[in-house]
Design an enzyme around this catalytic site. Structure first.
Site, PDB file in Angstrom:
ATOM      1  N   ASP A   1      69.054  52.948  57.339  1.00  0.00           N
ATOM      2  CA  ASP A   1      69.280  52.768  58.770  1.00  0.00           C
ATOM      3  C   ASP A   1      70.608  52.075  59.042  1.00  0.00           C
ATOM      4  O   ASP A   1      71.269  52.366  60.030  1.00  0.00           O
ATOM      5  CB  ASP A   1      68.131  51.970  59.395  1.00  0.00           C
ATOM      6  CG  ASP A   1      66.962  52.879  59.706  1.00  0.00           C
ATOM      7  OD1 ASP A   1      67.205  53.977  60.238  1.00  0.00           O
ATOM      8  OD2 ASP A   1      65.820  52.514  59.399  1.00  0.00           O
TER       9      ASP A   1
ATOM     10  N   GLU B   1      69.050  46.220  59.132  1.00  0.00           N
ATOM     11  CA  GLU B   1      69.198  47.665  59.299  1.00  0.00           C
ATOM     12  C   GLU B   1      70.133  48.021  60.450  1.00  0.00           C
ATOM     13  O   GLU B   1      70.481  49.179  60.634  1.00  0.00           O
ATOM     14  CB  GLU B   1      67.838  48.300  59.592  1.00  0.00           C
ATOM     15  CG  GLU B   1      66.782  47.929  58.596  1.00  0.00           C
ATOM     16  CD  GLU B   1      65.562  48.802  58.679  1.00  0.00           C
ATOM     17  OE1 GLU B   1      65.538  49.844  58.000  1.00  0.00           O
ATOM     18  OE2 GLU B   1      64.634  48.466  59.436  1.00  0.00           O
TER      19      GLU B   1
ATOM     20  N   CYS C   1      66.662  47.805  49.818  1.00  0.00           N
ATOM     21  CA  CYS C   1      65.520  48.699  49.624  1.00  0.00           C
ATOM     22  C   CYS C   1      65.795  50.089  50.187  1.00  0.00           C
ATOM     23  O   CYS C   1      64.924  50.942  50.186  1.00  0.00           O
ATOM     24  CB  CYS C   1      64.249  48.109  50.221  1.00  0.00           C
ATOM     25  SG  CYS C   1      64.346  47.903  51.998  1.00  0.00           S
TER      26      CYS C   1
ATOM     27  N   HIS D   1      63.236  60.775  56.581  1.00  0.00           N
ATOM     28  CA  HIS D   1      62.003  60.326  55.929  1.00  0.00           C
ATOM     29  C   HIS D   1      61.311  61.441  55.172  1.00  0.00           C
ATOM     30  O   HIS D   1      60.610  61.199  54.198  1.00  0.00           O
ATOM     31  CB  HIS D   1      61.095  59.615  56.927  1.00  0.00           C
ATOM     32  CG  HIS D   1      61.573  58.227  57.192  1.00  0.00           C
ATOM     33  ND1 HIS D   1      62.412  57.936  58.229  1.00  0.00           N
ATOM     34  CD2 HIS D   1      61.414  57.084  56.483  1.00  0.00           C
ATOM     35  CE1 HIS D   1      62.716  56.644  58.174  1.00  0.00           C
ATOM     36  NE2 HIS D   1      62.124  56.110  57.132  1.00  0.00           N
TER      37      HIS D   1
HETATM   38  C1  PEP Z   1      66.084  51.800  55.292  1.00  0.00           C
HETATM   39  O1  PEP Z   1      66.310  52.038  56.475  1.00  0.00           O
HETATM   40  O2  PEP Z   1      66.980  51.721  54.419  1.00  0.00           O
HETATM   41  C2  PEP Z   1      64.697  51.586  54.836  1.00  0.00           C
HETATM   42  C3  PEP Z   1      64.431  51.203  53.617  1.00  0.00           C
HETATM   43  O3  PEP Z   1      63.701  51.852  55.717  1.00  0.00           O
HETATM   44  P1  PEP Z   1      63.257  53.348  56.089  1.00  0.00           P
HETATM   45  O4  PEP Z   1      63.968  54.286  55.171  1.00  0.00           O
HETATM   46  O5  PEP Z   1      61.787  53.437  55.957  1.00  0.00           O
HETATM   47  O6  PEP Z   1      63.717  53.473  57.510  1.00  0.00           O
HETATM   48 MG    MG Z   2      64.735  51.681  57.904  1.00  0.00          MG
END
Ligand code: PEP
Ligand code: MG
Length: 571
Positions: A472, A448, A519, A201
């Site tokens: 994820d 995920e 996403c 992140h």
């Molecule tokens: C992902 O896991 O691809 C996602 C978009 O959520 P995050 O990156 O916030 O875990």
């Molecule tokens: Mg995620």
């Protein structure tokens, strides 16, 4: 002497600047430039802080009980000595005078320099005095914070407006996602961290800043020195320290080329994303804070595909935002997007995203055994039912102002689906009882976890749409902690198992006539655009800065050709 450090590329482009080393624990120290006429005031703030700490230490010595161990008094002597040592307070003034750093930043910059000298000492006793030095600096920072109310706060000056000032790049061992947020409007033109993987992140927030960054550069914060000239090659994941003039010139050239390319791409902003064979593709934005909507609209995104609402919950020392505060934030996003769809994801706290400014290292070692597999995302929300309902009420209320979609992270179990819909029904009932306006919202699940991808058809009995969180999904399919640089080389989005799960989910959605979008970081990587289009994907959500590049790929693609090629690749 010039040398290179290797890590993982996070954000494309080249940054060239002087290194600012920041210890992880001090990332929250304010970093800004001051005007020339504020220098004396700022130096005076440092002197007053030093005097305040000195009198505190003298007071402690004076009031020390007669039976106190003699070591305690000796320790206070050491602290007083460090406090008055020119290497600390005197040299700190030079950062203010020569570089126009604010007092707190100057102090932490000088701490990095002196701490390194302590690290290099042969004598164990002297080397261990570094901890005392850190304590003294901590006290000075506290004293500076106490003055804040009285001193005229120096207002931040943008380095670009500051003639003659060198650009700066941040080098740190680790930066928590919460801290990274503070750099959203920062003075840094690039980042390097020792830890982290491509989709940690911290890397994601760095990417949203749209400045070159390299993570997982292991030794960078030890090898790079305060003020070194550094080139960050965000395409290759290389950091060049103290580059030779010829290398510097080469990178300056690449930097200029990159700037021209970006300018060219911004012209695509109003061009609809349609493939050569006439397929409309939806390019949406991922945002972290309400203020990011500006970048989303400027990039030509046709909505928000992922609002990571957890960033509203960070850096608050446990004081979580209440329903009204959340409602205002969601409403701000909905209104800013002027009728375009806004997908709000319920809080995804946990794993490498802590509520407070905790680094990944601290999380791993001081908290859950394996936070990525622990209480995070929907699991956390369901374990805090009143907080969850509060968030749902805020989202439902915001839906009265535009087109809101609700997205639930990391669902895998039938009980979680039931728990979510029960909480939603209860939140609606509460709103009805209190006479508050809301509109029904489509509810989507993030795919995920491999279990969810395999059961996507069952999920679609309950959910209105799906959004593939590939970051994820890759982590859990390949059993690779996405924040761990030691295994980052195994984090492979091209792994056939990952492609199979992605492709299967897209097909299931299409067969059921329900929307599936991606996403995760894959959506914003132009290397994947063709493959995803070939699988049938028509909705991509990414950082605003990536929209134009992906759009360019879309405009050049012919999905008829891609679909037949893809069928040959993914069985
Ligand atoms: C992902 O896991 O691809 C996602 C978009 O959520 P995050 O990156 O916030 O875990
Ligand atoms: Mg995620």
């Amino acid at each position: 002497m010039s040398f290179q450090v290797f890590g993982f590329p996070v954000s494309r482009g080249v940054a060239i600047g002087r290194a600012v080393l920041v210890a992880s624990s001090r990332v929250d120290v304010a970093h800004y430039f001051i005007e020339a006429q504020q220098i004396e005031t700022e130096v005076q703030r440092l002197r007053s802080a030093r005097d305040a700490v000195a009198s505190e230490l003298h007071g402690l010595q004076r009031d020390m009980p007669a039976d106190a161990p003699p070591e305690l008094s000796a320790l206070l002597d050491v602290h007083l000595m460090l406090l008055h040592d020119d290497a600390l307070t005197g040299a700190t003034g030079s950062w203010v005078r020569d570089r126009h750093y604010n007092a707190e930043w100057a102090l932490s910059a000088q701490l990095e320099v002196v701490a390194r000298q302590f690290d290099e000492m042969e004598n164990d006793y002297l080397r261990e005095r570094k901890a005392d030095l850190e304590q003294v600096v901590e006290q000075l920072l506290r004293a500076l914070a106490q003055q804040r109310g009285r001193a005229t706060p120096a207002h931040a000056v943008n380095p670009r407006d500051f003639a003659g000032e060198d650009p700066l790049v941040l080098v740190a061992s680790d930066i928590s996602p919460a801290d990274m947020l503070q750099f959203k409007r920062s003075i840094f033109t690039g980042f390097v961290t020792d830890v982290g993987g491509r989709t940690s992140h911290t890397a994601i927030v760095a990417r949203s800043l749209d400045i070159p960054a390299v993570v997982g550069a292991r030794e960078a914060s030890r090898l790079v020195r305060q003020d070194d000239w550094v080139v960050i090659d965000g395409d290759a994941g290389v950091v060049i320290v103290d580059p030779s003039p010829i290398v510097l010139e080469e990178y300056r050239f690449r930097q200029r080329q990159g700037g021209l390319e970006r300018e060219r791409l911004t012209r695509l902003r109003h061009t609809p994303a349609v493939t050569l064979d006439g397929q409309r593709v939806e390019l949406l934005a991922n945002i972290e804070l309400p203020g990011d909507t500006k970048a989303a609209l400027e990039a030509g995104a046709v909505g928000v595909g992922l609002f990571r609402s957890e960033f509203l919950f960070m850096n608050r020392n446990g004081d979580l935002p209440g329903e009204d505060e959340q409602y205002e934030a969601y409403r701000a996003v909905v209104e800013a997007m002027r009728g375009l769809p806004v997908t709000i994801r319920t809080v995804d706290i946990g794993a490498d995203k802590a509520l407070d400014r905790m680094s990944v290292h601290e999380l791993r070692h001081e908290h859950a055994l394996n936070p990525a597999l622990g209480l995070r995302a929907i699991r956390w929300s369901l374990s805090e039912p009143s907080m969850f309902r509060q968030q749902l009420r805020a989202i439902l209320r915001a839906s009265a102002h535009g087109q809101v979609r609700l997205l639930v992270p990391m669902v895998a179990h039938a009980s979680e689906i039931r728990g979510t819909f029960d909480a939603l029904a209860r939140a609606k009932q509460q709103l009805q009882e209190s006479g508050r306006a809301y509109t029904d919202v489509p509810v989507g699940a993030m795919i995920e976890v491999p279990a969810a991808a395999l059961m996507a058809h069952v999920f679609l009995d309950q959910f209105d749409f799906l959004s593939l969180g590939t970051n994820d999904l890759i982590q859990y399919t390949l059993a690779i902690d996405r924040a761990d640089e030691a295994v980052a080389h195994l984090y492979d989005p091209w792994h056939p198992a990952v492609l199979e799960l992605v492709s299967r989910t897209i097909s299931v959605g299409r067969a059921r006539g329900k929307q599936v979008s991606v996403c995760g970081e894959m959506a914003g990587d132009p290397a994947f655009t063709e493959a995803l289009l070939g699988m049938g994907l028509r909705s991509f959500s990414m950082h605003p800065a990536q929209v134009a590049t992906v759009k360019q790929q879309v405009l050049r693609a012919d999905t008829r050709r891609l679909a037949s090629r893809d069928a040959a690749v993914v069985p």
